[in-house]
Design a protein around this motif. Sequence first.
Motif, PDB file in Angstrom:
ATOM      1  N   LYS A   1       4.242  -1.324  11.147  1.00  0.00           N
ATOM      2  CA  LYS A   1       4.064  -1.344   9.694  1.00  0.00           C
ATOM      3  C   LYS A   1       4.106  -2.763   9.164  1.00  0.00           C
ATOM      4  N   ALA A   2       3.074  -3.147   8.409  1.00  0.00           N
ATOM      5  CA  ALA A   2       3.125  -4.441   7.723  1.00  0.00           C
ATOM      6  C   ALA A   2       3.999  -4.272   6.489  1.00  0.00           C
TER       7      ALA A   2
ATOM      8  N   LEU B   1       4.565   6.439   0.833  1.00  0.00           N
ATOM      9  CA  LEU B   1       3.311   6.724   0.123  1.00  0.00           C
ATOM     10  C   LEU B   1       2.123   6.663   1.081  1.00  0.00           C
ATOM     11  N   SER B   2       2.204   5.819   2.121  1.00  0.00           N
ATOM     12  CA  SER B   2       1.054   5.736   3.040  1.00  0.00           C
ATOM     13  C   SER B   2       0.885   7.045   3.807  1.00  0.00           C
TER      14      SER B   2
ATOM     15  N   LEU C   1      -3.908   6.489  -5.029  1.00  0.00           N
ATOM     16  CA  LEU C   1      -2.927   5.875  -4.110  1.00  0.00           C
ATOM     17  C   LEU C   1      -3.542   4.730  -3.311  1.00  0.00           C
ATOM     18  N   LYS C   2      -4.836   4.813  -3.035  1.00  0.00           N
ATOM     19  CA  LYS C   2      -5.505   3.724  -2.305  1.00  0.00           C
ATOM     20  C   LYS C   2      -5.449   2.425  -3.098  1.00  0.00           C
TER      21      LYS C   2
ATOM     22  N   SER D   1      -0.301  -2.306  -2.346  1.00  0.00           N
ATOM     23  CA  SER D   1      -1.045  -2.676  -1.142  1.00  0.00           C
ATOM     24  C   SER D   1      -0.500  -1.841   0.009  1.00  0.00           C
ATOM     25  N   ILE D   2      -1.083  -1.980   1.190  1.00  0.00           N
ATOM     26  CA  ILE D   2      -0.547  -1.256   2.355  1.00  0.00           C
ATOM     27  C   ILE D   2       0.914  -1.654   2.580  1.00  0.00           C
TER      28      ILE D   2
END
Length: 479
Positions: A66-67, A267-268, A285-286, A290-291
């Motif tokens: 995960k970033a 959320l991802s 959500l996209k 950010s990611i």
Amino acid sequence: MSSNIISFVHSGKILEINNPDPNETLLNFVRTKLKKTGTKEGCAEGGCGACTVVLGELKDNDINYKAVNSCITFLPILAGKQLILVEDLISKDNLLHPVQEAMVKCHGSQCGFCTPGFIMSLFSMFKNYSKFKKELIKDSIAGNLCRCTGYKPIIKAAKSLQKKNKIDHFAKNKKKTITLLKKIGNKSIAIYNKNKRYFAPRYVSELKKILKKNPKSKLLSGGTDLSLAVTKDRKDIESIIYMNSIKELNYINNNRKYIEVGATTSLSNFEIYIKKYYPDFNKILKRYGSIQIRNVATIAGNIATASPIGDNLPLLLALDSQVVLQGTKKSKILPINNFFVNYRETKLKEGQFIHSIRIPIFNKNIFKAYKISKRFDDDISSVCAAFNLLIENKKIKKIKIAYGGMAEIPKRAIYCERVLLNSSITKDVINKAKNALEKDFLPISDMRASGKYRKIIAKNLLEKCFLEINEKKIIGIHS
Ligand SMILES: Cc1cc2nc3c(=O)[nH]c(=O)nc-3n(C[C@H](O)[C@H](O)[C@H](O)COP(=O)(O)OP(=O)(O)OC[C@H]3O[C@@H](n4cnc5c(N)ncnc54)[C@H](O)[C@@H]3O)c2cc1C
Ligand code: FES
Ligand code: FES
């Protein structure tokens, strides 16, 4: 038994930190204690991506990468994880990682300040996916800002990764890393450092006991809102209870009537699941942060902030969702419509936490949602709107409309709904509904938008919703 030692895996070894300051950021630790200065500080609020690092977590005997933004991650969150920094990408025999090689070849760096962050975001993409399509690339670097190179060479570098050998030194050492991660395990943490306390329970039962003894503690989930009190407002948070180690609350269930999302679900993960039921929810959500933000942020955290511009909130309101609250003894289910009391104030009481959120499944309804912000990616809404309608025989049989950014709390548009309920859709009805929004909302002006602009946008989004439905021939707008 809780531990006050944070154990994590870094560069093929287990490292330990004894009783750290629970308010110290991971970024500060990396730069000042580990002395690895490749990771940069830009904004210190999760908005530029310069501080991106990757955390590896055990999942089903594999590693999930995960970033995350290290500037808004508190250090104790490292417990039980693998920390990967930009310095770790080069191999022991001094070979550049495929991501670094691609950035060099495609001239993806000028001044270089943003480069480590981009590299780490692309590294996370490289590890988690096998095909790097345009959309995925855009999504992966939407949380990274570059002032001088521009994005074209970086996107070109990302595309070229498709041809690279996926077996990097992380893949070669995976078994060893998994063994180390298993060895440190996922322990309950209790830190007492001067006047500060930090607890990371693993079970709901443990959480309840800690909450009972420390009812004034701040609950920390993704920390994408809470941590800013430290990094931006320069405050101390004296007592923290970290929620995201509780696996029991990390779930998405579906009983065909509603989807239940556990409080610690990221959320991802939620954005992928919800697409099948409400594609517009996924679309919003996209564009949510950010990611790096969505990898850790939760719906529960978003609901608890009660922010007027929280993006999940109008959508959950229009879908008539329920919040499951849990106290040390009892639980309670509240319609989300009754949950927000005032500006950033909710019905959540001391000693209570959000356990889960229930989102009804409306198979026959049309659900539409729109986000208007100054920038398309990684920006907070000026206005966010959600529409949930059941149309039968060209008449609106059921309707729920909610807006964010239009009042001190996210709110339903009750007067507007009344105009539309049981009506056929005519131009006149749409105009009346647009005017009714003036009765529902008196939006303020702030740095994101003027009150006047917000009113116009809110009306236009309502009209857009009906024009789009009209295009699908579900209704026929006539004058
Ligand atoms: C760069 C950036 C971009 C962002 N973009 C967006 C965006 O596009 N849209 C948007 O809506 N928001 C955005 N946010 C705000 C933030 O990400 C959201 O509000 C997020 O959902 C908060 O969730 P979290 O899990 O990180 O909460 P945290 O920061 O951990 O907590 C937030 C609040 O909720 C409380 N809390 C947390 N979990 C629980 C629980 N289980 N029960 C009760 N209380 C709890 C905490 O005590 C705290 O008061 C952004 C933030 C940043 C830094
Ligand atoms: S320093 Fe900008 S996102 Fe962390
Ligand atoms: S290379 Fe200078 S900011 Fe990106």
